[in-house]
Write an enzyme that holds these catalytic residues in place. Structure first.
Site, PDB file in Angstrom:
ATOM      1  N   CYS A  14      47.067  66.201  -0.272  1.00 28.63           N
ATOM      2  CA  CYS A  14      45.672  65.932  -0.608  1.00 28.63           C
ATOM      3  C   CYS A  14      45.522  65.713  -2.100  1.00 28.63           C
ATOM      4  O   CYS A  14      46.475  65.751  -2.855  1.00 28.63           O
ATOM      5  CB  CYS A  14      44.796  67.095  -0.178  1.00 28.63           C
ATOM      6  SG  CYS A  14      45.229  68.590  -1.052  1.00 28.63           S
ATOM      7  N   CYS A  17      47.105  68.164  -4.382  1.00 32.18           N
ATOM      8  CA  CYS A  17      48.541  67.993  -4.591  1.00 32.18           C
ATOM      9  C   CYS A  17      48.789  66.913  -5.631  1.00 32.18           C
ATOM     10  O   CYS A  17      49.620  67.076  -6.530  1.00 32.18           O
ATOM     11  CB  CYS A  17      49.232  67.574  -3.300  1.00 32.18           C
ATOM     12  SG  CYS A  17      48.919  68.663  -1.920  1.00 32.18           S
ATOM     13  N   ASP A 431      35.865  29.425 -17.423  1.00 31.54           N
ATOM     14  CA  ASP A 431      36.465  28.500 -18.358  1.00 31.54           C
ATOM     15  C   ASP A 431      36.583  27.196 -17.562  1.00 31.54           C
ATOM     16  O   ASP A 431      36.493  27.214 -16.346  1.00 31.54           O
ATOM     17  CB  ASP A 431      37.837  29.062 -18.759  1.00 31.54           C
ATOM     18  CG  ASP A 431      38.643  28.083 -19.560  1.00 31.54           C
ATOM     19  OD1 ASP A 431      38.064  27.424 -20.420  1.00 31.54           O
ATOM     20  OD2 ASP A 431      39.856  27.976 -19.305  1.00 31.54           O
ATOM     21  N   ASP A 628      42.367  30.582 -17.441  1.00 28.27           N
ATOM     22  CA  ASP A 628      43.621  30.160 -16.836  1.00 28.27           C
ATOM     23  C   ASP A 628      44.804  30.971 -17.354  1.00 28.27           C
ATOM     24  O   ASP A 628      45.951  30.620 -17.147  1.00 28.27           O
ATOM     25  CB  ASP A 628      43.858  28.656 -16.949  1.00 28.27           C
ATOM     26  CG  ASP A 628      43.832  28.180 -18.380  1.00 28.27           C
ATOM     27  OD1 ASP A 628      43.749  29.033 -19.276  1.00 28.27           O
ATOM     28  OD2 ASP A 628      43.899  26.968 -18.603  1.00 28.27           O
ATOM     29  N   ASP A 632      42.373  32.011 -23.802  1.00 25.87           N
ATOM     30  CA  ASP A 632      41.254  32.810 -23.310  1.00 25.87           C
ATOM     31  C   ASP A 632      41.592  34.283 -23.112  1.00 25.87           C
ATOM     32  O   ASP A 632      40.854  35.012 -22.461  1.00 25.87           O
ATOM     33  CB  ASP A 632      40.717  32.277 -21.966  1.00 25.87           C
ATOM     34  CG  ASP A 632      40.287  30.841 -22.060  1.00 25.87           C
ATOM     35  OD1 ASP A 632      39.848  30.445 -23.156  1.00 25.87           O
ATOM     36  OD2 ASP A 632      40.402  30.122 -21.064  1.00 25.87           O
TER      37      ASP A 632
HETATM   38  P1  ADP Z   1      39.074  25.144 -22.510  1.00 25.94           P
HETATM   39  O1  ADP Z   1      37.930  25.994 -22.896  1.00 25.94           O
HETATM   40  O2  ADP Z   1      38.627  23.877 -21.837  1.00 25.94           O
HETATM   41  O3  ADP Z   1      40.124  25.833 -21.743  1.00 25.94           O
HETATM   42  P2  ADP Z   1      40.538  25.426 -25.000  1.00 25.94           P
HETATM   43  O4  ADP Z   1      39.735  26.570 -25.485  1.00 25.94           O
HETATM   44  O5  ADP Z   1      41.921  25.678 -24.618  1.00 25.94           O
HETATM   45  O6  ADP Z   1      39.761  24.626 -23.863  1.00 25.94           O
HETATM   46  O7  ADP Z   1      40.549  24.319 -26.126  1.00 25.94           O
HETATM   47  C1  ADP Z   1      39.362  23.732 -26.613  1.00 25.94           C
HETATM   48  C2  ADP Z   1      39.611  22.357 -27.172  1.00 25.94           C
HETATM   49  O8  ADP Z   1      40.556  22.468 -28.238  1.00 25.94           O
HETATM   50  C3  ADP Z   1      40.249  21.423 -26.177  1.00 25.94           C
HETATM   51  O9  ADP Z   1      39.292  20.723 -25.455  1.00 25.94           O
HETATM   52  C4  ADP Z   1      41.072  20.505 -27.073  1.00 25.94           C
HETATM   53  O10 ADP Z   1      40.282  19.479 -27.592  1.00 25.94           O
HETATM   54  C5  ADP Z   1      41.490  21.406 -28.207  1.00 25.94           C
HETATM   55  N1  ADP Z   1      42.854  21.966 -28.028  1.00 25.94           N
HETATM   56  C6  ADP Z   1      43.173  23.240 -27.836  1.00 25.94           C
HETATM   57  N2  ADP Z   1      44.505  23.405 -27.773  1.00 25.94           N
HETATM   58  C7  ADP Z   1      45.030  22.177 -27.900  1.00 25.94           C
HETATM   59  C8  ADP Z   1      46.364  21.658 -27.906  1.00 25.94           C
HETATM   60  N3  ADP Z   1      47.442  22.435 -27.747  1.00 25.94           N
HETATM   61  N4  ADP Z   1      46.512  20.343 -28.070  1.00 25.94           N
HETATM   62  C9  ADP Z   1      45.461  19.533 -28.242  1.00 25.94           C
HETATM   63  N5  ADP Z   1      44.200  19.948 -28.238  1.00 25.94           N
HETATM   64  C10 ADP Z   1      43.961  21.248 -28.088  1.00 25.94           C
HETATM   65 MG    MG Z   2      41.446  27.051 -20.804  1.00 20.92          MG
END
Ligand code: ADP
Ligand code: MG
Length: 738
Positions: A14, A17, A431, A628, A632
């Site tokens: 339980c 424990c 996102d 994803d 983020d």
């Molecule tokens: P989301 O919110 O759509 O997931 P991100 O926060 O990852 O997008 O990125 C925001 C913006 O920054 C993208 O739309 C892009 O224009 C730019 N960006 C981010 N990382 C990259 C990368 N590695 N290469 C080119 N553009 C990027």
């Molecule tokens: Mg993203």
């Protein structure tokens, strides 16, 4: 680095424990934290030092009155679960105990009955029968149905953490002493409770047997998951093809997977092409076609072709191993409700003992010496009826059933607390890229500026992006390779989340990212050229070399077909849905409109996203952030629950409380539904466990509940809790995507 140890714990019954074992483990030098699960009879211990041997942990558990065995990893533990050995063995032991208990208790009840029929009224003429009963009772007390309870209960008292065994043991002990007193000293039938003592032990063993059986059922989803673990792999070493155990596969091995067989390890396809059924991991029934360059997950099924994989992760580190580990640990992490229940259970036992003593004293005070027998009887009943067993089981049994079911659909819940948090969510923030959209962007057009060609522009961007895992980076690289461009390797590389990348190529600084990002780095982004861009909403990526703009690349993403209906499902549950993206306004609005989201915020940097989530929470909203998993991370961690769409490669995103393997946004709605159902069942369970005690203890104290019935009621209450949790499973069918 922190290290984890897993133990199998034997002899817990339980919440009391669980608390004692946890405390014993935590007190071991070098142990940072310990969490013990009743249902899987296991403990996972996080070490703060590296040199704590398992034997020291086991010794601590033994000193607390339980037994333990080492098991190396959560994955291993589940592998054993798959074989059912532990659970079946424990069930077998419970069955044997039960048989012995009944074998001794039933004769006692029979003799007791006949002594009343044959020699009514005269205790003296019943002496032989009574002594026979007493002998049988002593045998019962010494059997596995009695001794462990008495010894365990006493040990617990000596450790000053009385538990369920203490209550039952005290009840049985007082009943036995009272009987002997009645037979030889008072010569009064009213003191004789031999049959009650026997009944209590018999009922407890019946209850524990049924509970063990139910537990086996509760963890069946986990077992089904574990059973999918592949066992052997065909590996090409040199010219020969050998069949070896999965555990012997090493990273880099070439693994051949013929049609209709399970992929044994995570890997990248180096040869062949086939449909792969990932439904067992993701719940998505459509097979995915995999060819050279694609990654494949262990545990998924090759359908029509043969593929050769290069193993990338093996064993406990593989997707499968980590999923299993996640699920195995899912019952740890206490919910708020469970913490409350445990706190109550901890003070509960001493209180019950006090109530039992109080009951006895009250009967004596009110009724005087004539009520001695009734007072004892009521005290015994109080001790037996009040076990906090149901209280302890109420939450973990639900967490196990729910997290197992969720895992089967590709929803990996980190722990009970996260399940609870998800059940309370009223706001879901998405996102955009990789969640509502596929995240597989395609390059639609390129607008070079100056002397550079289109192909060179894309190759330049792709070279700079080589070390980034952002969807934009991946699609640029795919586009460049499709045209057979040779990519340069950057000598320096910096990733700016939510902005882009900065790489050094051939001595020049190359910037790739959003226009805002390039501007922030002092690049003159010539907005006048925009008129030349094709009509439509594109995610625009700008490229600059040595501070000079080289051109723009337009990418487009595909909205997931089921995104709209998934959002609808959330809205229909009364949940507010919002979109939070780093992308530009028009693209964000287009996606939001087509999936039915009203609230949209575009051009949010990762720290903006975090602030938005914080602001929502400060307003009192309970927020789930859906990301994803790759970027983020901050927003995922800030939300009440972070939900990450994790690909095979990065499953178990650390900052997310829930990982989704699979791609349909419906998984989010599924997770909400399941979590809400779980929270409901947990509430019901705790409610009934409390109500049971509130009703039963006074009834017992007033002498309305014979001790034997008290034992039956106590067992019924914990069974109710288990069965109620199993109801969730029947609901399982409701979690199919529509
Ligand atoms: P989301 O919110 O759509 O997931 P991100 O926060 O990852 O997008 O990125 C925001 C913006 O920054 C993208 O739309 C892009 O224009 C730019 N960006 C981010 N990382 C990259 C990368 N590695 N290469 C080119 N553009 C990027
Ligand atoms: Mg993203």
């Amino acid at each position: 680095m922190t290290e984890n140890r897993h133990l199998r714990i034997i002899g817990m019954h339980c919440a009391g424990c669980v608390a004692s074992v946890e405390r014993a483990l935590r007190e071991v030098d070098g142990v940072a934290s310990a969490s013990v699960q009743l249902l899987t009879e296991s403990a996972s211990v996080t070490l703060s030092k590296e040199d704590v041997p398992a034997s020291r942990l086991i010794a601590a558990v033994r000193a607390a009155g339980y037994d333990a065995e080492a098991s190396a990893t959560g994955a291993e533990m589940l592998k054993r679960l798959a074989g059912d050995r532990d659970a079946k063995e424990s069930l077998r032991q419970h069955r044997q105990t039960l048989i012995q208990a009944l074998g001794l208790a039933l004769p006692i009840l029979a003799v007791d009955h006949f002594r009343h029929v044959l020699w009514p009224h005269t205790l003296a003429s019943q002496t032989t029968a009574l002594i026979l009963e007493l002998v049988l009772l002593v045998m019962l007390l010494r059997s596995p149905a009695g001794a462990p309870i008495l010894v365990g209960g006493l040990r617990a008292v000596l450790r000053r953490s009385p538990n369920m065994d203490t209550l039952i043991g005290m009840g049985v002990f007082v009943a036995t002493i009272s009987s002997i007193f009645g037979m030889f000293v008072a010569r009064d039938e009213a003191f004789v409770h031999i049959h009650a003592a026997a009944m209590i032990l018999a009922v407890v063993s019946v209850g524990r047997y049924l509970e063990a059986k139910a537990r086996l059922g509760a963890s069946s989803a986990m077992k089904a998951l574990a059973r999918r673990a592949p066992k052997t792999a065909r590996v090409r070493r040199g010219q020969a093809i050998e069949s070896i155990a999965v555990d012997d596969v090493v990273v880099g091995d070439l693994v051949i997977v013929p049609p209709q067989s399970t992929i044994p390890v995570d890997g990248v396809v180096v040869e062949g092409r086939s449909g792969v059924d990932e439904s067992m991991m993701t719940g998505e029934s459509m097979p995915v076609v995999k060819s050279v360059g694609d990654s494949a997950m262990a545990g998924t099924l090759v359908t029509d072709g043969t593929i050769t994989l290069r193993a990338t992760t093996v064993g406990a580190q593989s997707t499968f191993g980590r999923i299993v580990e996640l699920v195995a640990n899912a019952q740890s992490g206490q919910t708020r409700m469970q913490r409350l229940a445990d706190q109550i259970a901890a003070v509960f036992t001493p209180i019950v003992i006090a109530i039992a003593v109080g009951t006895f004293v009250t009967w004596m005070v009110i009724g005087g010496r004539t009520e001695l027998a009734n007072g004892l009887r009521a005290a015994i009943a109080v001790l037996v009826v009040a076990c906090p067993c149901a209280l302890g089981l109420a939450t973990p049994v639900v967490t196990v059933v729910a997290s197992g079911m969720a895992a089967m659909r590709g929803i990996l819940v980190r722990d009970g607390a996260m399940l609870e948090a998800m059940g309370r969510v009223d706001t879901v923030v998405w996102d955009k890229t990789g969640t509502l959209t596929t995240g597989q962007l395609s390059v639609r057009w390129a607008r070079p500026i100056g002397s550079i060609s289109e192909a060179e522009l894309i190759a330049l961007a792709a070279s700079a992006e080589q070390f980034s895992s952002h969807p934009i980076a991946r699609s640029l690289e795919a586009q460049a390779r499709r045209h057979g461009a040779a990519l340069d390797v950057p000598t320096a590389f910096e990733l700016i989340p939510g902005g882009g990348v900065c790489a050094t190529l051939g001595g020049n600084e190359v910037l790739v990212g959003s226009e805002a990002f390039l501007e922030s780095r002092g690049v003159e982004v010539d907005r006048a050229r925009r008129v030349e861009f094709p009509a439509g909403n594109y995610t625009i990526t700008a490229v600059a070399r040595s501070g000079v703009i080289q051109g723009f690349i337009g990418l487009a993403d595909t909205i997931r077909p089921s995104a709209q209906s998934a959002v609808e499902r959330l809205t229909s549950r009364g949940i507010q849905v919002a979109l939070l993206t780093g992308d530009s306004e028009p693209v964000a609005r287009e996606v939001a409109e087509s999936v039915g989201i009203g609230t949209t915020l575009a051009r949010q940097s990762p720290s903006d996203k975090l602030l938005q989530i914080r602001r929502l929470r400060e307003k009192g909203r309970r927020v789930a952030m859906i990301g994803d998993g790759v970027n983020d991370a901050a927003a995922l961690a800030e939300a009440d629950v972070g939900v990450a769409f994790a690909t095979g490669a990065d499953v178990a995103c650390e900052s997310a409380g829930i990982n989704l393997i699979g791609s349909t946004p419906h998984l989010v709605a599924d997770a909400v539904d399941l979590a809400r159902a779980s929270v409901r069942v947990i509430r019901q369970n705790l409610f009934w466990a409390f109500v049971y005690n509130v009703i039963m203890i006074p009834a017992a104290a007033m002498g309305r509940l014979p001790p034997a019935w008290a034992a039956a009621a106590m067992m019924l209450s914990s069974l109710t809790v288990v069965l109620n949790a199993l109801r969730l499973k029947r609901r399982g069918a409701a979690f199919q995507p529509e």
